[in-house]
Design a protein around this motif. Structure first.
Motif, PDB file in Angstrom:
ATOM      1  N   GLU A  50      21.504 -16.232 -29.549  1.00  9.95           N
ATOM      2  CA  GLU A  50      21.048 -14.847 -29.680  1.00  9.95           C
ATOM      3  C   GLU A  50      21.983 -13.900 -28.924  1.00  9.95           C
ATOM      4  OE1 GLU A  50      16.415 -15.285 -29.382  1.00  9.95           O
ATOM      5  OE2 GLU A  50      17.146 -13.801 -27.929  1.00  9.95           O
ATOM      6  N   PHE A  51      22.268 -14.279 -27.684  1.00  9.32           N
ATOM      7  CA  PHE A  51      23.113 -13.453 -26.818  1.00  9.32           C
ATOM      8  C   PHE A  51      24.506 -13.297 -27.409  1.00  9.32           C
ATOM      9  CE2 PHE A  51      26.208 -13.130 -23.349  1.00  9.32           C
ATOM     10  CZ  PHE A  51      25.751 -11.994 -22.693  1.00  9.32           C
ATOM     11  N   MET A  52      25.084 -14.394 -27.889  1.00  5.01           N
ATOM     12  CA  MET A  52      26.431 -14.334 -28.445  1.00  5.01           C
ATOM     13  C   MET A  52      26.466 -13.453 -29.687  1.00  5.01           C
ATOM     14  SD  MET A  52      28.317 -17.983 -27.744  1.00  5.01           S
ATOM     15  CE  MET A  52      27.172 -19.158 -28.417  1.00  5.01           C
ATOM     16  N   ASN A  53      25.379 -13.521 -30.486  1.00  6.14           N
ATOM     17  CA  ASN A  53      25.337 -12.689 -31.690  1.00  6.14           C
ATOM     18  C   ASN A  53      25.190 -11.213 -31.343  1.00  6.14           C
ATOM     19  OD1 ASN A  53      25.687 -14.583 -33.771  1.00  6.14           O
ATOM     20  ND2 ASN A  53      23.543 -15.230 -33.622  1.00  6.14           N
ATOM     21  N   ARG A  54      24.503 -10.930 -30.248  1.00  2.00           N
ATOM     22  CA  ARG A  54      24.280  -9.529 -29.889  1.00  2.00           C
ATOM     23  C   ARG A  54      25.404  -8.927 -29.074  1.00  2.00           C
ATOM     24  NH1 ARG A  54      17.814  -9.541 -28.579  1.00  2.00           N
ATOM     25  NH2 ARG A  54      17.279 -10.422 -30.599  1.00  2.00           N
ATOM     26  N   HIS A  55      26.263  -9.775 -28.535  1.00  2.00           N
ATOM     27  CA  HIS A  55      27.356  -9.286 -27.692  1.00  2.00           C
ATOM     28  C   HIS A  55      28.686  -9.844 -28.190  1.00  2.00           C
ATOM     29  CE1 HIS A  55      24.530  -7.580 -24.798  1.00  2.00           C
ATOM     30  NE2 HIS A  55      23.805  -8.650 -25.045  1.00  2.00           N
ATOM     31  N   PRO A  56      29.137  -9.296 -29.343  1.00  2.00           N
ATOM     32  CA  PRO A  56      30.365  -9.838 -29.947  1.00  2.00           C
ATOM     33  C   PRO A  56      31.560  -9.767 -28.994  1.00  2.00           C
ATOM     34  CG  PRO A  56      29.614  -7.848 -31.112  1.00  2.00           C
ATOM     35  CD  PRO A  56      28.542  -8.227 -30.163  1.00  2.00           C
ATOM     36  N   GLN A  57      31.570  -8.794 -28.062  1.00  2.78           N
ATOM     37  CA  GLN A  57      32.718  -8.706 -27.134  1.00  2.78           C
ATOM     38  C   GLN A  57      32.762  -9.930 -26.233  1.00  2.78           C
ATOM     39  OE1 GLN A  57      29.952  -7.101 -26.945  1.00  2.78           O
ATOM     40  NE2 GLN A  57      29.309  -6.697 -24.845  1.00  2.78           N
ATOM     41  N   ALA A  63      35.797 -12.633 -26.149  1.00  6.96           N
ATOM     42  CA  ALA A  63      36.448 -13.049 -24.898  1.00  6.96           C
ATOM     43  C   ALA A  63      36.518 -14.572 -24.817  1.00  6.96           C
ATOM     44  CB  ALA A  63      35.696 -12.480 -23.696  1.00  6.96           C
ATOM     45  N   PHE A  64      35.431 -15.224 -25.212  1.00 10.84           N
ATOM     46  CA  PHE A  64      35.413 -16.691 -25.214  1.00 10.84           C
ATOM     47  C   PHE A  64      36.420 -17.241 -26.223  1.00 10.84           C
ATOM     48  CE2 PHE A  64      33.662 -20.623 -27.142  1.00 10.84           C
ATOM     49  CZ  PHE A  64      33.852 -21.469 -26.061  1.00 10.84           C
ATOM     50  N   GLN A  65      36.429 -16.642 -27.431  1.00 13.08           N
ATOM     51  CA  GLN A  65      37.354 -17.138 -28.464  1.00 13.08           C
ATOM     52  C   GLN A  65      38.813 -16.928 -28.061  1.00 13.08           C
ATOM     53  OE1 GLN A  65      35.577 -14.947 -31.676  1.00 13.08           O
ATOM     54  NE2 GLN A  65      34.300 -16.671 -32.334  1.00 13.08           N
ATOM     55  N   ASP A  66      39.105 -15.784 -27.404  1.00 16.11           N
ATOM     56  CA  ASP A  66      40.464 -15.553 -26.898  1.00 16.11           C
ATOM     57  C   ASP A  66      40.843 -16.615 -25.871  1.00 16.11           C
ATOM     58  OD1 ASP A  66      40.697 -13.359 -28.486  1.00 16.11           O
ATOM     59  OD2 ASP A  66      40.313 -11.885 -26.892  1.00 16.11           O
ATOM     60  N   TYR A  67      39.890 -16.918 -25.018  1.00 13.56           N
ATOM     61  CA  TYR A  67      40.117 -17.944 -23.998  1.00 13.56           C
ATOM     62  C   TYR A  67      40.465 -19.283 -24.648  1.00 13.56           C
ATOM     63  CZ  TYR A  67      39.102 -21.509 -20.542  1.00 13.56           C
ATOM     64  OH  TYR A  67      39.168 -22.613 -19.734  1.00 13.56           O
ATOM     65  N   VAL A  68      39.663 -19.673 -25.659  1.00 12.52           N
ATOM     66  CA  VAL A  68      39.904 -20.945 -26.346  1.00 12.52           C
ATOM     67  C   VAL A  68      41.285 -20.941 -26.992  1.00 12.52           C
ATOM     68  CG1 VAL A  68      39.140 -22.423 -28.274  1.00 12.52           C
ATOM     69  CG2 VAL A  68      37.446 -21.433 -26.724  1.00 12.52           C
ATOM     70  N   ARG A  69      41.621 -19.809 -27.653  1.00  8.33           N
ATOM     71  CA  ARG A  69      42.936 -19.718 -28.306  1.00  8.33           C
ATOM     72  C   ARG A  69      44.064 -19.855 -27.288  1.00  8.33           C
ATOM     73  NH1 ARG A  69      40.732 -16.643 -32.408  1.00  8.33           N
ATOM     74  NH2 ARG A  69      40.577 -14.794 -31.104  1.00  8.33           N
ATOM     75  N   SER A  70      43.909 -19.181 -26.151  1.00 12.85           N
ATOM     76  CA  SER A  70      44.987 -19.244 -25.160  1.00 12.85           C
ATOM     77  C   SER A  70      45.116 -20.655 -24.579  1.00 12.85           C
ATOM     78  CB  SER A  70      44.764 -18.216 -24.042  1.00 12.85           C
ATOM     79  OG  SER A  70      43.673 -18.628 -23.231  1.00 12.85           O
ATOM     80  N   ARG A  71      43.990 -21.333 -24.411  1.00 15.43           N
ATOM     81  CA  ARG A  71      44.048 -22.724 -23.936  1.00 15.43           C
ATOM     82  C   ARG A  71      44.722 -23.616 -24.974  1.00 15.43           C
ATOM     83  NH1 ARG A  71      43.504 -24.726 -19.152  1.00 15.43           N
ATOM     84  NH2 ARG A  71      42.067 -26.387 -19.697  1.00 15.43           N
ATOM     85  N   ASP A  72      44.336 -23.396 -26.253  1.00 16.05           N
ATOM     86  CA  ASP A  72      44.935 -24.212 -27.312  1.00 16.05           C
ATOM     87  C   ASP A  72      46.424 -23.931 -27.434  1.00 16.05           C
ATOM     88  OD1 ASP A  72      42.479 -25.282 -27.752  1.00 16.05           O
ATOM     89  OD2 ASP A  72      42.077 -24.227 -29.635  1.00 16.05           O
ATOM     90  N   ALA A  73      46.803 -22.654 -27.277  1.00 21.29           N
ATOM     91  CA  ALA A  73      48.209 -22.278 -27.384  1.00 21.29           C
ATOM     92  C   ALA A  73      49.017 -22.877 -26.232  1.00 21.29           C
ATOM     93  CB  ALA A  73      48.363 -20.758 -27.410  1.00 21.29           C
ATOM     94  N   ALA A  74      48.404 -22.960 -25.058  1.00 20.58           N
ATOM     95  CA  ALA A  74      49.079 -23.580 -23.918  1.00 20.58           C
ATOM     96  C   ALA A  74      49.384 -25.046 -24.231  1.00 20.58           C
ATOM     97  CB  ALA A  74      48.230 -23.460 -22.656  1.00 20.58           C
TER      98      ALA A  74
END
Ligand code: ZN
Length: 155
Positions: A121-128, A132-143
């Motif tokens: 619910e929280f994730m759906n209501r707070h896309p920002q 932020a989480f998805q950016d984090y995952v991408r940066s970890r994967d890119a590393a």
């Protein structure tokens, strides 16, 4: 009263869905949905009837009792929430999602399920927050190259 087995929960979930979608659930529909032989479906439906989860009359079909309906509805709700949760945290492979959800939904506690539901619910209501989480995952994967399973300490 003992909890139904995982297999019984799957039947009740499927029967509940069929009744929601079509208004009825026949043995042949259940067999098709679960990819099983009608004869084994008939045996299980008789067992569900004995334990008072459904009322099964060979020629009139099958209805859920109040307690059967409650479990069917609960399983479907769990299934949907867990699917959403796995997609939100970045699991993309639909086969993996279904396989994991089918396992988790029978074993997760009510307490944990409610906590997960709040998180979804929280994730759906707070896309920002989700971004932020998805950016984090991408940066970890890119590393690159690190295996999260082998290293549970954040870098
Ligand atoms: Zn399910």
């Amino acid at each position: 009263m003992a909890r139904p087995t995982a297999s019984m929960e799957d039947y009740l979930e499927t029967i509940y869905e069929l009744i929601q979608e079509k208004g009825y659930a026949r043995v042949s529909d259940i067999a098709a949905a679960l990819d099983l032989q009608p004869s084994s479906v008939t045996r299980m439906v008789q067992k569900l009837d004995e334990q008072n989860y459904v009322v099964y009359e060979r020629y009139r079909g099958l209805v859920l009792t109040a307690k059967g309906e409650q479990i069917g509805r609960q399983m479907r709700r769990r299934h949907r929430t867990l699917e959403q949760f796995l997609r939100l945290i970045g699991v993309e492979d639909e086969d993996i999602i279904q396989q994991d959800v089918e396992g988790i939904e029978h074993h997760v506690s009510l307490t944990t399920m409610n906590a997960l539901r709040r998180l979804v619910e929280f994730m759906n209501r707070h896309p920002q927050w989700l971004r932020a989480f998805q950016d984090y995952v991408r940066s970890r994967d890119a590393a690159g190259g690190d295996d999260p399973d082998a290293d549970d300490e954040p870098a």
